[in-house]
Design an enzyme around this catalytic site. Structure first.
Site, mmCIF file in Angstrom:
data_model
loop_
_atom_site.group_PDB
_atom_site.id
_atom_site.type_symbol
_atom_site.label_atom_id
_atom_site.label_comp_id
_atom_site.label_asym_id
_atom_site.label_seq_id
_atom_site.Cartn_x
_atom_site.Cartn_y
_atom_site.Cartn_z
ATOM 1 N N TYR A 1 11.070 8.990 0.962
ATOM 2 C CA TYR A 1 11.006 7.990 -0.114
ATOM 3 C C TYR A 1 11.588 8.444 -1.446
ATOM 4 C CZ TYR A 1 7.919 5.688 3.221
ATOM 5 O OH TYR A 1 7.411 5.092 4.346
ATOM 6 N N ASP B 1 1.795 -15.451 6.587
ATOM 7 C CA ASP B 1 1.450 -16.863 6.355
ATOM 8 C C ASP B 1 1.636 -17.246 4.894
ATOM 9 O OD1 ASP B 1 0.843 -17.353 8.995
ATOM 10 O OD2 ASP B 1 -1.335 -17.353 8.735
ATOM 11 N N HIS C 1 12.818 -2.674 2.170
ATOM 12 C CA HIS C 1 12.226 -1.392 2.548
ATOM 13 C C HIS C 1 13.100 -0.272 2.021
ATOM 14 C CE1 HIS C 1 9.232 -3.351 4.946
ATOM 15 N NE2 HIS C 1 10.194 -4.133 5.428
ATOM 16 N N ILE C 2 12.446 0.761 1.561
ATOM 17 C CA ILE C 2 13.143 1.916 1.002
ATOM 18 C C ILE C 2 13.810 2.701 2.130
ATOM 19 C CG2 ILE C 2 12.788 4.097 -0.239
ATOM 20 C CD1 ILE C 2 10.270 2.630 -1.520
ATOM 21 N N SER C 3 13.034 2.955 3.158
ATOM 22 C CA SER C 3 13.555 3.717 4.306
ATOM 23 C C SER C 3 14.150 2.763 5.332
ATOM 24 C CB SER C 3 12.418 4.524 4.949
ATOM 25 O OG SER C 3 11.431 3.639 5.466
ATOM 26 N N GLU D 1 12.701 -9.551 1.565
ATOM 27 C CA GLU D 1 11.927 -8.400 2.059
ATOM 28 C C GLU D 1 12.753 -7.130 1.871
ATOM 29 O OE1 GLU D 1 11.002 -8.780 6.228
ATOM 30 O OE2 GLU D 1 10.352 -6.693 6.396
ATOM 31 N N ARG E 1 13.001 4.740 12.429
ATOM 32 C CA ARG E 1 11.719 5.443 12.442
ATOM 33 C C ARG E 1 10.898 5.026 13.680
ATOM 34 N NH1 ARG E 1 9.203 4.964 6.610
ATOM 35 N NH2 ARG E 1 7.915 6.656 7.425
ATOM 36 N N ARG F 1 5.096 11.094 -2.629
ATOM 37 C CA ARG F 1 4.752 10.779 -1.239
ATOM 38 C C ARG F 1 5.963 11.030 -0.344
ATOM 39 N NH1 ARG F 1 4.780 4.639 1.236
ATOM 40 N NH2 ARG F 1 3.995 5.220 3.285
ATOM 41 N N ARG G 1 7.334 0.492 13.386
ATOM 42 C CA ARG G 1 7.945 0.030 12.129
ATOM 43 C C ARG G 1 9.108 -0.936 12.375
ATOM 44 N NH1 ARG G 1 5.538 3.496 8.283
ATOM 45 N NH2 ARG G 1 5.079 5.509 9.205
ATOM 46 N N PRO H 1 0.785 -1.229 0.000
ATOM 47 C CA PRO H 1 0.000 0.000 0.000
ATOM 48 C C PRO H 1 0.819 1.282 0.000
ATOM 49 C CG PRO H 1 -0.131 -1.108 2.122
ATOM 50 C CD PRO H 1 0.503 -2.068 1.163
ATOM 51 N N ASN H 2 0.322 2.215 -0.770
ATOM 52 C CA ASN H 2 0.859 3.581 -0.879
ATOM 53 C C ASN H 2 2.157 3.677 -1.677
ATOM 54 O OD1 ASN H 2 -1.234 4.826 0.739
ATOM 55 N ND2 ASN H 2 -0.323 3.724 2.453
ATOM 56 N N ALA I 1 3.190 -0.873 4.791
ATOM 57 C CA ALA I 1 2.614 -0.865 6.140
ATOM 58 C C ALA I 1 2.152 -2.251 6.596
ATOM 59 C CB ALA I 1 1.449 0.121 6.201
ATOM 60 N N HIS J 1 4.106 -4.580 9.036
ATOM 61 C CA HIS J 1 4.056 -4.434 10.497
ATOM 62 C C HIS J 1 2.754 -4.935 11.103
ATOM 63 C CE1 HIS J 1 7.316 -1.889 9.256
ATOM 64 N NE2 HIS J 1 6.507 -1.001 8.707
ATOM 65 N N ASN K 1 8.042 -5.670 -0.895
ATOM 66 C CA ASN K 1 7.916 -4.552 0.028
ATOM 67 C C ASN K 1 6.440 -4.462 0.380
ATOM 68 O OD1 ASN K 1 7.839 -2.218 1.489
ATOM 69 N ND2 ASN K 1 9.010 -0.976 0.036
HETATM 70 C C1 DQA Z 1 8.250 1.045 3.814
HETATM 71 C C2 DQA Z 1 8.332 1.280 5.322
HETATM 72 C C3 DQA Z 1 6.972 1.061 5.978
HETATM 73 O O1 DQA Z 1 7.068 1.262 7.368
HETATM 74 C C4 DQA Z 1 5.952 2.028 5.406
HETATM 75 O O2 DQA Z 1 4.689 1.769 5.951
HETATM 76 C C5 DQA Z 1 5.929 2.048 3.934
HETATM 77 C C6 DQA Z 1 7.164 1.896 3.180
HETATM 78 C C7 DQA Z 1 9.569 1.377 3.117
HETATM 79 O O3 DQA Z 1 9.759 0.917 2.005
HETATM 80 O O4 DQA Z 1 10.401 2.118 3.672
HETATM 81 O O5 DQA Z 1 4.880 2.282 3.322
HETATM 82 O O6 DQA Z 1 7.972 -0.326 3.578
#
Ligand code: DQA
Length: 138
Positions: free
Chosen positions: A22, A84, A97-99, A95, A104, A17, A108, A9-10, A74, A77, A71
């Site tokens: 990001y 599963d 993550h960008i950040s 897995e 943070r 964003r 997270r 998501p997002n 959200a 978490h 990725n």
């Molecule tokens: C994220 C980190 C997550 O905590 C956050 O909810 C995201 C992006 C990242 O790629 O840094 O939407 O997965």
């Protein structure tokens, strides 16, 4: 190799964003460059804001692709369902993550996915995806 990037998501909003966290690049622009650079690989991309669609995609690709770069954003978490699915499938999942989620908010720091991931790459911006891809190519 047949490798898919799955974004949660997002992440469709990358480029507009929270640019300080990001970056400014859209995922589509980044993905086009990645495909050009790794033209010998069969790369595909899926994004959804909907938890069940992410689970459906993991089930769909998770028995015959060579690798999944996930990725879950959200849902990382919160989602026992995605965790599963990652556990159920046979294709290895990296897995990403960008950040740097560990620098943070506390919520997270927890990932339901990490225990069943092949590995985790966190905090390198969009380069996290390329590092994950390289981990499959060795
Ligand atoms: C994220 C980190 C997550 O905590 C956050 O909810 C995201 C992006 C990242 O790629 O840094 O939407 O997965």
């Amino acid at each position: 190799m047949k490798i898919i990037i799955i974004n949660g998501p997002n992440l469709n909003l990358l480029g507009k964003r929270e640019n300080d966290i990001y970056g400014n690049e859209t995922f589509n622009d980044f993905f086009e460059k990645l495909k050009t650079k790794y033209a010998n690989q069969e790369l595909s991309y899926f994004q959804s804001n909907i938890e069940g669609e992410l689970i459906d995609k993991l089930q769909e690709v998770g028995y015959d692709y060579d690798g999944i770069i996930l990725n879950a954003a959200a849902y990382t978490h919160t989602s026992v369902g995605i965790a599963d699915a990652v556990k159920a499938i046979t294709t290895p999942v990296v897995e990403v993550h960008i950040s740097n989620t560990f620098s943070r908010e506390d919520f997270r720091h927890k990932s339901y996915i990490s225990p069943n991931a092949k590995g985790v790459i966190v905090g390198f911006g969009l380069q996290s995806y390329e590092l994950a891809l390289q981990s499959f190519l060795k």
